[in-house]
Design a protein around this motif. Structure first.
Motif, short mmCIF file in Angstrom:
data_model
loop_
_atom_site.label_atom_id
_atom_site.label_comp_id
_atom_site.label_asym_id
_atom_site.label_seq_id
_atom_site.Cartn_x
_atom_site.Cartn_y
_atom_site.Cartn_z
N ARG A 1 -5.75 36.86 -3.29
CA ARG A 1 -5.22 35.91 -4.28
C ARG A 1 -3.69 35.84 -4.20
O ARG A 1 -3.11 34.75 -4.20
CB ARG A 1 -5.66 36.32 -5.70
CG ARG A 1 -5.03 35.52 -6.83
CD ARG A 1 -5.41 34.04 -6.72
NE ARG A 1 -4.58 33.18 -7.53
CZ ARG A 1 -4.98 32.55 -8.61
NH1 ARG A 1 -6.22 32.67 -9.04
NH2 ARG A 1 -4.15 31.77 -9.26
N CYS A 2 -3.03 36.97 -4.15
CA CYS A 2 -1.56 36.98 -4.08
C CYS A 2 -1.07 36.34 -2.79
O CYS A 2 -0.12 35.56 -2.78
CB CYS A 2 -1.02 38.40 -4.23
SG CYS A 2 -1.07 39.00 -5.93
N ASP B 1 -1.45 32.64 -3.08
CA ASP B 1 -0.40 32.11 -3.97
C ASP B 1 0.93 32.02 -3.22
O ASP B 1 1.66 31.03 -3.33
CB ASP B 1 -0.24 32.97 -5.22
CG ASP B 1 -1.36 32.77 -6.23
OD1 ASP B 1 -2.09 31.77 -6.13
OD2 ASP B 1 -1.50 33.64 -7.12
N CYS C 1 -3.44 41.56 -2.04
CA CYS C 1 -4.78 41.01 -2.21
C CYS C 1 -4.80 39.55 -1.76
O CYS C 1 -3.76 38.90 -1.64
CB CYS C 1 -5.26 41.15 -3.66
SG CYS C 1 -4.53 39.94 -4.81
N CYS D 1 1.63 43.67 -4.00
CA CYS D 1 0.19 43.46 -3.88
C CYS D 1 -0.12 42.58 -2.66
O CYS D 1 0.55 41.57 -2.42
CB CYS D 1 -0.33 42.79 -5.14
SG CYS D 1 -2.13 42.55 -5.10
N HIS E 1 -0.98 36.54 -10.54
CA HIS E 1 -1.97 35.90 -11.41
C HIS E 1 -3.15 36.80 -11.75
O HIS E 1 -4.23 36.34 -12.07
CB HIS E 1 -2.48 34.61 -10.76
CG HIS E 1 -1.52 33.49 -10.84
ND1 HIS E 1 -1.04 32.85 -9.74
CD2 HIS E 1 -0.93 32.90 -11.91
CE1 HIS E 1 -0.21 31.91 -10.11
NE2 HIS E 1 -0.11 31.92 -11.41
N HIS E 2 -2.95 38.09 -11.64
CA HIS E 2 -4.02 39.06 -11.95
C HIS E 2 -3.36 40.35 -12.43
O HIS E 2 -2.17 40.54 -12.30
CB HIS E 2 -4.88 39.33 -10.72
CG HIS E 2 -4.10 39.91 -9.58
ND1 HIS E 2 -3.76 41.23 -9.50
CD2 HIS E 2 -3.55 39.31 -8.48
CE1 HIS E 2 -3.06 41.44 -8.40
NE2 HIS E 2 -2.92 40.29 -7.77
N LEU E 3 -4.18 41.22 -12.96
CA LEU E 3 -3.69 42.54 -13.33
C LEU E 3 -3.46 43.33 -12.06
O LEU E 3 -4.22 43.24 -11.10
CB LEU E 3 -4.69 43.27 -14.22
CG LEU E 3 -4.96 42.61 -15.57
CD1 LEU E 3 -6.06 43.35 -16.29
CD2 LEU E 3 -3.69 42.58 -16.41
N ARG E 4 -2.41 44.10 -12.03
CA ARG E 4 -2.08 44.90 -10.84
C ARG E 4 -3.19 45.90 -10.56
O ARG E 4 -3.61 46.65 -11.43
CB ARG E 4 -0.76 45.63 -11.09
CG ARG E 4 -0.34 46.54 -9.99
CD ARG E 4 0.72 45.90 -9.15
NE ARG E 4 1.17 46.88 -8.18
CZ ARG E 4 1.32 46.59 -6.91
NH1 ARG E 4 1.11 45.40 -6.49
NH2 ARG E 4 1.72 47.51 -6.06
N GLU E 5 -3.70 45.88 -9.34
CA GLU E 5 -4.72 46.83 -8.92
C GLU E 5 -4.21 47.58 -7.72
O GLU E 5 -3.34 47.11 -7.02
CB GLU E 5 -6.00 46.08 -8.53
CG GLU E 5 -6.61 45.32 -9.67
CD GLU E 5 -7.83 44.52 -9.23
OE1 GLU E 5 -8.32 44.75 -8.11
OE2 GLU E 5 -8.28 43.69 -10.00
#
Length: 93
Positions: free
Chosen positions: A31-32, A35, A29, A27, A87-91
């Motif tokens: 956020r990732c 992180d 994104c 991912c 820290h999130h659902l995989r999109e």
């Protein structure tokens, strides 16, 4: 105008982007990536400089070669940690 810059943060963000170009399954994104940067920066020594806007690139270039191996190692570890447990659902990217 002078400003305070953590050159290590710039180098870590560039390294994350460079490494992630080679991995389609991880991912990318914001956020990732943040992180990943946080994990890596907590393991590296900061490198603050006071610089004018135009001088930032010169500072980054001089520190890049000195710290390249350590940065790649720590960023690779951070990418591995976050890719295994984001820290999130995989999109879809």
């Amino acid at each position: 105008m002078l400003r305070l810059v953590n050159v290590m943060e710039i180098l870590v963000r560039e390294t994350i982007d460079d490494i992630l170009r080679n991995y389609q399954e991880i991912c990318k994104c914001e956020r990732c990536k943040l992180d990943m940067a946080a994990i890596a920066l907590n393991k590296l020594s900061p490198s603050y400089v006071v610089t004018a806007e135009g001088e930032v690139l010169l500072r980054v270039g001089s520190l890049k070669q000195q710290n390249k191996v350590d940065i790649i190692r720590v960023v690779t570890e951070a990418i591995d940690i976050v890719s295994k447990k984001p820290h999130h659902l995989r999109e879809e990217n």
